[in-house]
Design a protein around this motif. Sequence first.
Motif, PDB file in Angstrom:
ATOM      1  N   ASP A 207       0.809  -1.221   0.000  1.00 33.24           N
ATOM      2  CA  ASP A 207       0.000   0.000   0.000  1.00 33.24           C
ATOM      3  C   ASP A 207       0.840   1.268   0.000  1.00 33.24           C
ATOM      4  O   ASP A 207       0.380   2.319  -0.454  1.00 33.24           O
ATOM      5  N   LYS A 208       2.058   1.195   0.499  1.00 32.77           N
ATOM      6  CA  LYS A 208       2.882   2.394   0.656  1.00 32.77           C
ATOM      7  C   LYS A 208       4.083   2.451  -0.282  1.00 32.77           C
ATOM      8  O   LYS A 208       4.645   3.518  -0.497  1.00 32.77           O
ATOM      9  N   ARG A 209       4.485   1.312  -0.826  1.00 30.43           N
ATOM     10  CA  ARG A 209       5.747   1.269  -1.561  1.00 30.43           C
ATOM     11  C   ARG A 209       5.591   0.681  -2.962  1.00 30.43           C
ATOM     12  O   ARG A 209       4.709  -0.143  -3.207  1.00 30.43           O
ATOM     13  N   VAL A 210       6.501   1.130  -3.842  1.00 33.22           N
ATOM     14  CA  VAL A 210       6.621   0.530  -5.165  1.00 33.22           C
ATOM     15  C   VAL A 210       7.944  -0.222  -5.222  1.00 33.22           C
ATOM     16  O   VAL A 210       8.797  -0.084  -4.345  1.00 33.22           O
ATOM     17  N   ARG A 211       8.107  -1.011  -6.258  1.00 32.49           N
ATOM     18  CA  ARG A 211       9.369  -1.703  -6.474  1.00 32.49           C
ATOM     19  C   ARG A 211       9.749  -1.578  -7.940  1.00 32.49           C
ATOM     20  O   ARG A 211       8.881  -1.474  -8.812  1.00 32.49           O
ATOM     21  N   ALA A 212      11.049  -1.562  -8.182  1.00 31.93           N
ATOM     22  CA  ALA A 212      11.563  -1.497  -9.548  1.00 31.93           C
ATOM     23  C   ALA A 212      11.785  -2.915 -10.055  1.00 31.93           C
ATOM     24  O   ALA A 212      12.459  -3.709  -9.391  1.00 31.93           O
ATOM     25  N   ARG A 213      11.202  -3.229 -11.207  1.00 35.47           N
ATOM     26  CA  ARG A 213      11.468  -4.521 -11.834  1.00 35.47           C
ATOM     27  C   ARG A 213      12.543  -4.305 -12.893  1.00 35.47           C
ATOM     28  O   ARG A 213      12.370  -3.513 -13.819  1.00 35.47           O
ATOM     29  N   LEU A 214      13.661  -5.020 -12.734  1.00 39.12           N
ATOM     30  CA  LEU A 214      14.812  -4.823 -13.603  1.00 39.12           C
ATOM     31  C   LEU A 214      14.820  -5.816 -14.757  1.00 39.12           C
ATOM     32  O   LEU A 214      14.063  -6.788 -14.777  1.00 39.12           O
ATOM     33  N   VAL A 221      12.918  -2.881  -3.881  1.00 38.02           N
ATOM     34  CA  VAL A 221      11.853  -2.137  -3.211  1.00 38.02           C
ATOM     35  C   VAL A 221      12.326  -0.725  -2.870  1.00 38.02           C
ATOM     36  O   VAL A 221      13.420  -0.529  -2.331  1.00 38.02           O
ATOM     37  N   ALA A 222      11.484   0.254  -3.180  1.00 40.78           N
ATOM     38  CA  ALA A 222      11.791   1.654  -2.890  1.00 40.78           C
ATOM     39  C   ALA A 222      11.276   2.035  -1.506  1.00 40.78           C
ATOM     40  O   ALA A 222      10.416   1.357  -0.932  1.00 40.78           O
ATOM     41  N   SER A 223      11.794   3.133  -0.977  1.00 42.95           N
ATOM     42  CA  SER A 223      11.311   3.635   0.307  1.00 42.95           C
ATOM     43  C   SER A 223       9.909   4.212   0.148  1.00 42.95           C
ATOM     44  O   SER A 223       9.451   4.507  -0.962  1.00 42.95           O
ATOM     45  N   ARG A 224       9.230   4.406   1.260  1.00 46.50           N
ATOM     46  CA  ARG A 224       7.890   4.991   1.209  1.00 46.50           C
ATOM     47  C   ARG A 224       7.932   6.412   0.660  1.00 46.50           C
ATOM     48  O   ARG A 224       7.078   6.804  -0.135  1.00 46.50           O
ATOM     49  N   ALA A 225       8.928   7.185   1.098  1.00 47.34           N
ATOM     50  CA  ALA A 225       9.023   8.577   0.649  1.00 47.34           C
ATOM     51  C   ALA A 225       9.263   8.646  -0.853  1.00 47.34           C
ATOM     52  O   ALA A 225       8.625   9.442  -1.561  1.00 47.34           O
ATOM     53  N   TRP A 226      10.196   7.830  -1.358  1.00 45.32           N
ATOM     54  CA  TRP A 226      10.484   7.869  -2.790  1.00 45.32           C
ATOM     55  C   TRP A 226       9.287   7.356  -3.579  1.00 45.32           C
ATOM     56  O   TRP A 226       8.962   7.889  -4.644  1.00 45.32           O
ATOM     57  N   SER A 227       8.619   6.325  -3.075  1.00 50.68           N
ATOM     58  CA  SER A 227       7.437   5.783  -3.746  1.00 50.68           C
ATOM     59  C   SER A 227       6.346   6.843  -3.856  1.00 50.68           C
ATOM     60  O   SER A 227       5.703   6.993  -4.902  1.00 50.68           O
ATOM     61  N   SER A 228       6.146   7.593  -2.776  1.00 50.64           N
ATOM     62  CA  SER A 228       5.139   8.652  -2.787  1.00 50.64           C
ATOM     63  C   SER A 228       5.493   9.728  -3.803  1.00 50.64           C
ATOM     64  O   SER A 228       4.624  10.217  -4.542  1.00 50.64           O
ATOM     65  N   ALA A 229       6.781  10.101  -3.863  1.00 47.61           N
ATOM     66  CA  ALA A 229       7.213  11.124  -4.819  1.00 47.61           C
ATOM     67  C   ALA A 229       7.010  10.652  -6.250  1.00 47.61           C
ATOM     68  O   ALA A 229       6.603  11.429  -7.123  1.00 47.61           O
ATOM     69  N   LEU A 230       7.267   9.377  -6.513  1.00 47.24           N
ATOM     70  CA  LEU A 230       7.069   8.840  -7.861  1.00 47.24           C
ATOM     71  C   LEU A 230       5.593   8.865  -8.236  1.00 47.24           C
ATOM     72  O   LEU A 230       5.232   9.243  -9.360  1.00 47.24           O
ATOM     73  N   ARG A 231       4.728   8.478  -7.303  1.00 42.82           N
ATOM     74  CA  ARG A 231       3.288   8.507  -7.587  1.00 42.82           C
ATOM     75  C   ARG A 231       2.823   9.930  -7.891  1.00 42.82           C
ATOM     76  O   ARG A 231       2.024  10.158  -8.802  1.00 42.82           O
ATOM     77  N   ASP A 232       3.329  10.897  -7.126  1.00 42.87           N
ATOM     78  CA  ASP A 232       2.940  12.291  -7.356  1.00 42.87           C
ATOM     79  C   ASP A 232       3.387  12.763  -8.733  1.00 42.87           C
ATOM     80  O   ASP A 232       2.666  13.495  -9.425  1.00 42.87           O
ATOM     81  N   GLU A 233       4.590  12.346  -9.138  1.00 46.63           N
ATOM     82  CA  GLU A 233       5.118  12.773 -10.432  1.00 46.63           C
ATOM     83  C   GLU A 233       4.361  12.118 -11.577  1.00 46.63           C
ATOM     84  O   GLU A 233       4.207  12.705 -12.655  1.00 46.63           O
TER      85      GLU A 233
END
Length: 235
Positions: A207-214, A221-233
């Motif tokens: 619910d809070k995090r995204v992950r990068a599939r390579l 797995v990304a941090s919650r803060a970075w995941s939130s910033a990516l969603r906003d962008e």
Amino acid sequence: EPLARRQLRDLLADVAWIAIAGETGDGASTVRTVNAVRPDLLFLDIRMPEGDGLEVLHQLDHHPHVIFTTAFDRYAVAAFEVQALDYLLKPFGGKRLGQALDRVRQQIGGNSETLPERFAAATGRRQPLRRLYVRVGGRIIPVPVEKILHCEARGDYVALHTADGCYVVNTSVEYLAERLSPESFVRIHRSRIVNLEAVQAFERHDDKRVRARLTNGTTVVASRAWSSALRDEAT
């Protein structure tokens, strides 16, 4: 360690008021070189062949200001008892080194530019890393940065994950985040950096995090803060 000395040389290269007068790899040659060259400042490891750093200090005829650089925190009290200016735990980056050099300038002088200003300018002028050097068996080999899929902190070291395998280097995620190209590499977690050229997609992890599939199928797995910033962008 040759790789640790290479990193320190790289960090010091853009500090205009410092000139590197010599480099050694063991206690005996350190004593000889310091007594011959008579530097103002000595970066000294604790654990070395042919005598540790504390023993080296007791053998010197010339006594420069000293900054210890070591992976062992248990010697900190002893280091300050011999009047060391600072005690840098490996791995360290430009910001921490800048704090130590600020203490040096207070002791031996310098120009009017502050260390934070100088390091900010130096970081801006430096070109991104093109390769990293890793130890494989008895060899040291270059790894072009474009081959790195992602980087992961492992205690005092960083694991470089590539399509050819995993290499462990004596450096920090902080240092790599400063020196890898921001156009290709992004720090998605305090302990993880991914190569955007190797990312197939960012997908939901929870619910809070995204992950990068390579491209090799690995997920990071990304941090919650970075995941939130990516969603906003992305919205």
